[in-house]
Design a protein around this motif. Structure first.
Motif, PDB file in Angstrom:
ATOM      1  N   MET A   1       0.835  -1.197   0.000  1.00 58.56           N
ATOM      2  CA  MET A   1       0.000   0.000   0.000  1.00 58.56           C
ATOM      3  C   MET A   1       0.871   1.249   0.000  1.00 58.56           C
ATOM      4  SD  MET A   1      -2.532   1.504   2.935  1.00 58.56           S
ATOM      5  CE  MET A   1      -3.717   0.187   2.809  1.00 58.56           C
ATOM      6  N   ASP A   2       0.418   2.273  -0.742  1.00 56.12           N
ATOM      7  CA  ASP A   2       1.111   3.553  -0.755  1.00 56.12           C
ATOM      8  C   ASP A   2       1.006   4.197   0.634  1.00 56.12           C
ATOM      9  OD1 ASP A   2       2.209   5.984  -1.281  1.00 56.12           O
ATOM     10  OD2 ASP A   2       0.938   6.467  -2.981  1.00 56.12           O
ATOM     11  N   ARG A   3       2.146   4.609   1.188  1.00 55.54           N
ATOM     12  CA  ARG A   3       2.169   5.151   2.550  1.00 55.54           C
ATOM     13  C   ARG A   3       1.384   6.457   2.667  1.00 55.54           C
ATOM     14  NH1 ARG A   3       7.528   5.071   3.542  1.00 55.54           N
ATOM     15  NH2 ARG A   3       7.904   7.204   2.847  1.00 55.54           N
ATOM     16  N   GLU A   4       1.449   7.317   1.657  1.00 56.09           N
ATOM     17  CA  GLU A   4       0.861   8.655   1.777  1.00 56.09           C
ATOM     18  C   GLU A   4      -0.640   8.626   2.051  1.00 56.09           C
ATOM     19  OE1 GLU A   4       0.509  12.859  -0.735  1.00 56.09           O
ATOM     20  OE2 GLU A   4       1.836  11.256  -1.424  1.00 56.09           O
ATOM     21  N   PRO A   5      -1.456   7.902   1.263  1.00 59.27           N
ATOM     22  CA  PRO A   5      -2.898   7.909   1.579  1.00 59.27           C
ATOM     23  C   PRO A   5      -3.218   7.248   2.914  1.00 59.27           C
ATOM     24  CG  PRO A   5      -2.417   6.381  -0.205  1.00 59.27           C
ATOM     25  CD  PRO A   5      -1.179   7.187   0.011  1.00 59.27           C
ATOM     26  N   TYR A   6      -2.435   6.235   3.288  1.00 63.35           N
ATOM     27  CA  TYR A   6      -2.675   5.588   4.581  1.00 63.35           C
ATOM     28  C   TYR A   6      -2.419   6.555   5.727  1.00 63.35           C
ATOM     29  CZ  TYR A   6      -1.765   2.696   8.705  1.00 63.35           C
ATOM     30  OH  TYR A   6      -1.762   2.181   9.979  1.00 63.35           O
ATOM     31  N   PHE A   7      -1.282   7.229   5.706  1.00 62.32           N
ATOM     32  CA  PHE A   7      -0.973   8.181   6.776  1.00 62.32           C
ATOM     33  C   PHE A   7      -1.956   9.351   6.787  1.00 62.32           C
ATOM     34  CE2 PHE A   7       3.830   7.174   7.556  1.00 62.32           C
ATOM     35  CZ  PHE A   7       3.445   6.023   8.231  1.00 62.32           C
ATOM     36  N   LYS A   8      -2.373   9.792   5.625  1.00 63.42           N
ATOM     37  CA  LYS A   8      -3.335  10.902   5.556  1.00 63.42           C
ATOM     38  C   LYS A   8      -4.650  10.512   6.225  1.00 63.42           C
ATOM     39  CE  LYS A   8      -5.733  13.965   2.314  1.00 63.42           C
ATOM     40  NZ  LYS A   8      -5.922  14.318   0.874  1.00 63.42           N
ATOM     41  N   GLU A   9      -5.150   9.333   5.905  1.00 62.67           N
ATOM     42  CA  GLU A   9      -6.402   8.869   6.510  1.00 62.67           C
ATOM     43  C   GLU A   9      -6.223   8.592   7.995  1.00 62.67           C
ATOM     44  OE1 GLU A   9     -10.377   7.542   6.937  1.00 62.67           O
ATOM     45  OE2 GLU A   9      -9.390   8.725   5.366  1.00 62.67           O
ATOM     46  N   LEU A  10      -5.090   8.023   8.370  1.00 58.74           N
ATOM     47  CA  LEU A  10      -4.845   7.733   9.782  1.00 58.74           C
ATOM     48  C   LEU A  10      -4.762   9.014  10.600  1.00 58.74           C
ATOM     49  CD1 LEU A  10      -4.290   5.691  12.001  1.00 58.74           C
ATOM     50  CD2 LEU A  10      -1.870   5.721  11.359  1.00 58.74           C
ATOM     51  N   CYS A  11      -4.168  10.063  10.034  1.00 55.60           N
ATOM     52  CA  CYS A  11      -4.123  11.352  10.732  1.00 55.60           C
ATOM     53  C   CYS A  11      -5.524  11.860  11.032  1.00 55.60           C
ATOM     54  CB  CYS A  11      -3.358  12.375   9.904  1.00 55.60           C
ATOM     55  SG  CYS A  11      -1.565  12.168   9.915  1.00 55.60           S
ATOM     56  N   ILE A  12      -6.422  11.715  10.071  1.00 56.00           N
ATOM     57  CA  ILE A  12      -7.807  12.148  10.268  1.00 56.00           C
ATOM     58  C   ILE A  12      -8.463  11.334  11.383  1.00 56.00           C
ATOM     59  CG2 ILE A  12     -10.091  12.263   9.201  1.00 56.00           C
ATOM     60  CD1 ILE A  12      -8.674  12.806   6.524  1.00 56.00           C
ATOM     61  N   ALA A  13      -8.264  10.004  11.333  1.00 53.58           N
ATOM     62  CA  ALA A  13      -8.883   9.134  12.338  1.00 53.58           C
ATOM     63  C   ALA A  13      -8.318   9.392  13.730  1.00 53.58           C
ATOM     64  CB  ALA A  13      -8.672   7.665  11.943  1.00 53.58           C
ATOM     65  N   LEU A  14      -7.009   9.589  13.834  1.00 53.04           N
ATOM     66  CA  LEU A  14      -6.395   9.844  15.135  1.00 53.04           C
ATOM     67  C   LEU A  14      -6.805  11.210  15.698  1.00 53.04           C
ATOM     68  CD1 LEU A  14      -2.822   8.446  14.409  1.00 53.04           C
ATOM     69  CD2 LEU A  14      -4.410   7.550  16.124  1.00 53.04           C
ATOM     70  N   ALA A  15      -6.829  12.225  14.835  1.00 52.76           N
ATOM     71  CA  ALA A  15      -7.231  13.560  15.282  1.00 52.76           C
ATOM     72  C   ALA A  15      -8.669  13.558  15.792  1.00 52.76           C
ATOM     73  CB  ALA A  15      -7.071  14.562  14.140  1.00 52.76           C
ATOM     74  N   ARG A  16      -9.504  12.754  15.176  1.00 57.55           N
ATOM     75  CA  ARG A  16     -10.897  12.647  15.604  1.00 57.55           C
ATOM     76  C   ARG A  16     -10.995  12.114  17.032  1.00 57.55           C
ATOM     77  NH1 ARG A  16     -12.548   9.111  11.815  1.00 57.55           N
ATOM     78  NH2 ARG A  16     -12.733  10.718  10.238  1.00 57.55           N
ATOM     79  N   GLU A  17      -9.997  11.331  17.447  1.00 53.13           N
ATOM     80  CA  GLU A  17      -9.989  10.741  18.789  1.00 53.13           C
ATOM     81  C   GLU A  17      -9.160  11.542  19.779  1.00 53.13           C
ATOM     82  OE1 GLU A  17     -11.634   7.987  19.833  1.00 53.13           O
ATOM     83  OE2 GLU A  17     -12.649   7.951  17.903  1.00 53.13           O
ATOM     84  N   GLY A  18      -8.705  12.732  19.388  1.00 49.05           N
ATOM     85  CA  GLY A  18      -8.002  13.604  20.314  1.00 49.05           C
ATOM     86  C   GLY A  18      -6.487  13.518  20.280  1.00 49.05           C
TER      87      GLY A  18
END
Length: 224
Positions: A1-18
């Motif tokens: 998997m391409d790292r960039e889209p994974y990290f981008k989505e993970l940043c959104i998910a983590l930020a949502r949880e504080g």
């Protein structure tokens, strides 16, 4: 998997949880909790951390949530990378087919707020979709709904969040009651609690709020 889209989505998910995020460093995504370093995420969804960064119960719990999110986002981003566009009459927008079974579909919809999820039923000739249920970014609820709607899992075998909290609390009461339990019985009860926490991280927050004893979820960490 391409790292960039994974990290981008993970940043959104983590930020949502504080959680707060730093810029990628050496191919790893640094994650902070309460403005202090917590862990780093690999592009494979693994977690690396220093033991001193998770020495308090609240930080150990935060690590468990971050570990869970890293694995969950990795799962659906891998599916999305391989998913074909969902084709159906009157369907507009960029929806992708993650799963299709027994007349029910699970679809992903990329948005500026992250990936959103929806389940539908096919019509009789498999050309149009109906009975849509939208889950926004809640992948786990969408996946569970798909499994029940499609018949993969009988609804009677699923415990909702309130039931899981009650089961956890009953296990705690049993352990604290001073009963003459064998070592094997204690370990089985504790394993039930761990399974609840590992499988449903949100339950832990409710248990903590109600002042119940918690067991830190075990996770796939790499200690540094």
């Amino acid at each position: 998997m391409d790292r960039e889209p994974y990290f981008k989505e993970l940043c959104i998910a983590l930020a949502r949880e504080g959680f707060t995020l730093q810029s990628e460093q050496d191919g790893l995504l640094p994650v902070n909790w309460n403005n202090l370093p917590l862990c780093r995420v690999t592009d494979a969804g693994g977690i690396r951390y220093w033991q001193e960064n998770v020495a308090a119960p609240d930080r150990e719990q935060a690590l468990g949530r971050a570990t869970h999110l890293a694995g969950m986002v990795r799962e659906y981003m891998t599916l999305l990378e391989q998913a074909p566009p969902l084709q159906a009459q009157s369907l507009t927008g960029n929806y992708y087919l993650l799963a299709d079974f027994n007349g029910t579909v699970l679809a992903a919809h990329p948005t500026r707020l992250g990936i959103h999820f929806v389940t539908w039923d096919w019509n009789f000739d498999h050309t149009a979709l109906n009975q849509g249920k939208y889950f926004q970014a809640d992948y786990e609820d969408a996946k569970q709904n798909f499994a029940i709607r499609s018949g993969l899992i009988p609804e009677q075998k699923i415990f909702d969040q309130e039931q899981l909290i009650e089961i956890y609390q009953c296990c705690s009461d049993t352990l604290d009651a001073g009963l003459d339990l064998t070592y094997e019985q204690e370990q089985r009860i504790k394993s039930v609690q761990e399974q609840i926490l590992n499988g449903t991280p949100n339950v832990q927050e409710h248990i903590t709020e109600q002042g119940q004893h918690t067991i830190a979820p075990q996770s796939q960490e790499l200690t540094m």
